[in-house]
Design a protein around this motif. Structure first.
Motif, PDB file in Angstrom:
ATOM      1  N   CYS A 283      34.989  39.977  49.382  1.00 23.74           N
ATOM      2  CA  CYS A 283      36.144  39.784  50.276  1.00 23.74           C
ATOM      3  C   CYS A 283      37.427  39.959  49.469  1.00 23.74           C
ATOM      4  O   CYS A 283      37.413  39.847  48.252  1.00 23.74           O
ATOM      5  CB  CYS A 283      36.199  38.340  50.803  1.00 23.74           C
ATOM      6  N   ARG A 284      38.527  40.220  50.174  1.00 21.35           N
ATOM      7  CA  ARG A 284      39.838  40.075  49.528  1.00 21.35           C
ATOM      8  C   ARG A 284      40.491  38.819  50.077  1.00 21.35           C
ATOM      9  O   ARG A 284      40.644  38.679  51.302  1.00 21.35           O
ATOM     10  CB  ARG A 284      40.736  41.288  49.768  1.00 21.35           C
ATOM     11  N   PHE A 285      40.852  37.920  49.166  1.00 23.62           N
ATOM     12  CA  PHE A 285      41.505  36.660  49.516  1.00 23.62           C
ATOM     13  C   PHE A 285      42.848  36.621  48.794  1.00 23.62           C
ATOM     14  O   PHE A 285      42.883  36.757  47.566  1.00 23.62           O
ATOM     15  CB  PHE A 285      40.686  35.467  49.001  1.00 23.62           C
TER      16      PHE A 285
ATOM     17  N   ILE B  98      42.136  39.124  53.857  1.00 18.89           N
ATOM     18  CA  ILE B  98      42.638  40.503  53.956  1.00 18.89           C
ATOM     19  C   ILE B  98      41.563  41.441  54.512  1.00 18.89           C
ATOM     20  O   ILE B  98      41.787  42.149  55.487  1.00 18.89           O
ATOM     21  CB  ILE B  98      43.104  41.013  52.564  1.00 18.89           C
ATOM     22  N   ASP B  99      40.387  41.414  53.870  1.00 19.73           N
ATOM     23  CA  ASP B  99      39.259  42.237  54.334  1.00 19.73           C
ATOM     24  C   ASP B  99      37.975  41.675  53.738  1.00 19.73           C
ATOM     25  O   ASP B  99      38.016  40.794  52.867  1.00 19.73           O
ATOM     26  CB  ASP B  99      39.454  43.728  53.977  1.00 19.73           C
ATOM     27  N   PHE B 100      36.852  42.143  54.228  1.00 16.22           N
ATOM     28  CA  PHE B 100      35.561  41.685  53.688  1.00 16.22           C
ATOM     29  C   PHE B 100      34.456  42.649  54.095  1.00 16.22           C
ATOM     30  O   PHE B 100      34.640  43.485  54.981  1.00 16.22           O
ATOM     31  CB  PHE B 100      35.226  40.255  54.139  1.00 16.22           C
TER      32      PHE B 100
ATOM     33  N   GLY C 148      43.126  48.081  49.198  1.00 11.42           N
ATOM     34  CA  GLY C 148      41.992  48.781  48.599  1.00 11.42           C
ATOM     35  C   GLY C 148      41.863  50.228  49.022  1.00 11.42           C
ATOM     36  O   GLY C 148      42.850  50.978  49.053  1.00 11.42           O
ATOM     37  N   SER C 149      40.637  50.629  49.357  1.00 10.34           N
ATOM     38  CA  SER C 149      40.381  52.046  49.654  1.00 10.34           C
ATOM     39  C   SER C 149      41.113  52.501  50.910  1.00 10.34           C
ATOM     40  O   SER C 149      41.457  53.674  51.045  1.00 10.34           O
ATOM     41  CB  SER C 149      38.871  52.308  49.782  1.00 10.34           C
ATOM     42  N   PHE C 150      41.364  51.585  51.847  1.00  9.81           N
ATOM     43  CA  PHE C 150      42.082  51.943  53.083  1.00  9.81           C
ATOM     44  C   PHE C 150      43.516  52.348  52.751  1.00  9.81           C
ATOM     45  O   PHE C 150      44.019  53.371  53.237  1.00  9.81           O
ATOM     46  CB  PHE C 150      42.059  50.737  54.041  1.00  9.81           C
TER      47      PHE C 150
HETATM   48  P1  TMP Z   1      37.506  48.716  49.762  1.00 17.22           P
HETATM   49  O1  TMP Z   1      38.936  48.521  50.159  1.00 17.22           O
HETATM   50  O2  TMP Z   1      37.324  49.029  48.316  1.00 17.22           O
HETATM   51  O3  TMP Z   1      36.809  49.698  50.657  1.00 17.22           O
HETATM   52  O4  TMP Z   1      36.781  47.315  49.992  1.00 17.22           O
HETATM   53  C1  TMP Z   1      36.774  46.677  51.248  1.00 17.22           C
HETATM   54  C2  TMP Z   1      36.102  45.317  51.124  1.00 17.22           C
HETATM   55  O5  TMP Z   1      34.742  45.455  50.817  1.00 17.22           O
HETATM   56  C3  TMP Z   1      36.687  44.433  50.023  1.00 17.22           C
HETATM   57  O6  TMP Z   1      36.824  43.113  50.549  1.00 17.22           O
HETATM   58  C4  TMP Z   1      35.692  44.449  48.925  1.00 17.22           C
HETATM   59  C5  TMP Z   1      34.399  44.738  49.617  1.00 17.22           C
HETATM   60  N1  TMP Z   1      33.505  45.592  48.847  1.00 17.22           N
HETATM   61  C6  TMP Z   1      32.236  45.158  48.533  1.00 17.22           C
HETATM   62  O7  TMP Z   1      31.847  44.057  48.885  1.00 17.22           O
HETATM   63  N2  TMP Z   1      31.431  45.994  47.818  1.00 17.22           N
HETATM   64  C7  TMP Z   1      31.809  47.226  47.422  1.00 17.22           C
HETATM   65  O8  TMP Z   1      31.024  47.936  46.782  1.00 17.22           O
HETATM   66  C8  TMP Z   1      33.130  47.663  47.759  1.00 17.22           C
HETATM   67  C9  TMP Z   1      33.627  49.017  47.325  1.00 17.22           C
HETATM   68  C10 TMP Z   1      33.941  46.824  48.474  1.00 17.22           C
END
Ligand code: TMP
Ligand code: ASP
Length: 239
Positions: free
Chosen positions: A202-204, A173-175, A98-100
């Motif tokens: 979350c990312r699953f 993965i992340d949450f 994602g954004s990271f």
């Molecule tokens: P990101 O990689 O887009 O920053 O997201 C990191 C995690 O946060 C990913 O598991 C999805 C979650 N997320 C939300 O729950 N709400 C949001 O508005 C965003 C951008 C991400």
């Protein structure tokens, strides 16, 4: 059910609860991404997210994490403890995505040498910008001792969730987590876990194939969004 809407968000509605210390939260079928720019109704998403989040919150509570969940009302509604939401999103990352990945140029799926904890300001208007701890305390969103508690709770939640998901053949993965303040029994305030933990937040990834089982399927138009959500629920129910 009380029908006084206190707040309507992109994926949930908050109603006044039966007493002054509670709220009722109802999960909607709406899916949004990119701060609401992309929006669609996915019939059954509310039920799936409610079921997944309730199961995860019950597991966390059994393992010593305090949450806002009081009881499940029906398949899209829960009774929760009233809190004052702390206006930061706490993001925990085990694997780059994602954004990271985008921001730091690290391929999605790259293992991280340590768990990453990040904060974002909860503001739709500003697009939830990333914010650091000294910025958070400087603005007065949370105190330094509260931030260290948020970090500790987020890391403990990550340990518990990682242990749960490994049994289901899913990589966490992340949450994203949200927390709120409520009155402590003996006076003062305590901080508890709020909001939801679901494939929206979350990312699953399937551990064997890396298939995405979360909202990235919607964000990136990768196919049937709810297929992954159903898979996550089914595997958690059998864990
Ligand atoms: P990101 O990689 O887009 O920053 O997201 C990191 C995690 O946060 C990913 O598991 C999805 C979650 N997320 C939300 O729950 N709400 C949001 O508005 C965003 C951008 C991400
Ligand atoms: N929840 C956010 C939105 O609706 C962003 C996201 O989850 O990607 O826009």
């Amino acid at each position: 059910m009380s029908d006084k809407i206190l707040y309507e968000g992109k994926s949930k509605i908050v109603y006044q609860g039966p007493d002054s210390e509670s709220y009722i939260i109802r999960y909607k079928d709406t899916a949004t991404a990119f701060n609401g720019e992309k929006k669609e109704d996915l019939s059954g998403k509310g039920k799936l997210n409610a079921a997944i989040s309730n199961l995860i919150f019950e597991y966390l509570m059994k393992n010593g994490i305090e949450t806002h969940l009081i009881k499940v009302i029906d398949d899209t509604s829960v009774l929760v403890k009233k809190t004052e939401i702390i206006m930061v999103e706490v993001i925990v990352r085990n694997v780059a995505a994602g954004s990271f990945s985008k921001k730091y140029g690290i391929a999605e799926g790259t293992a991280l040498k340590n768990t990453v904890v990040e904060f974002s300001l909860k503001s739709d208007e500003l697009g939830d910008p990333m914010i650091n701890e000294s910025q958070i305390t400087a603005i007065g969103i949370a105190a330094a001792d509260e931030l260290s508690l948020l970090t500790k709770l987020a890391l403990r939640t990550n340990e518990l969730l990682s242990a749960l998901f490994i049994k289901t053949g899913i990589k966490l993965i992340d949450f994203k987590l949200e927390f709120g303040r409520c009155d402590a029994p003996g006076g003062g305030k305590r901080i508890i876990l709020c909001d939801e933990i679901s494939p929206d937040s979350c990312r699953f990834w399937d551990a064997a194939t890396n298939k995405k089982l979360d909202k990235d399927v919607f964000r990136r138009d990768l196919g049937d969004v709810l297929e992954g959500y159903r898979e996550v629920l089914g595997r958690l129910q059998n864990a």
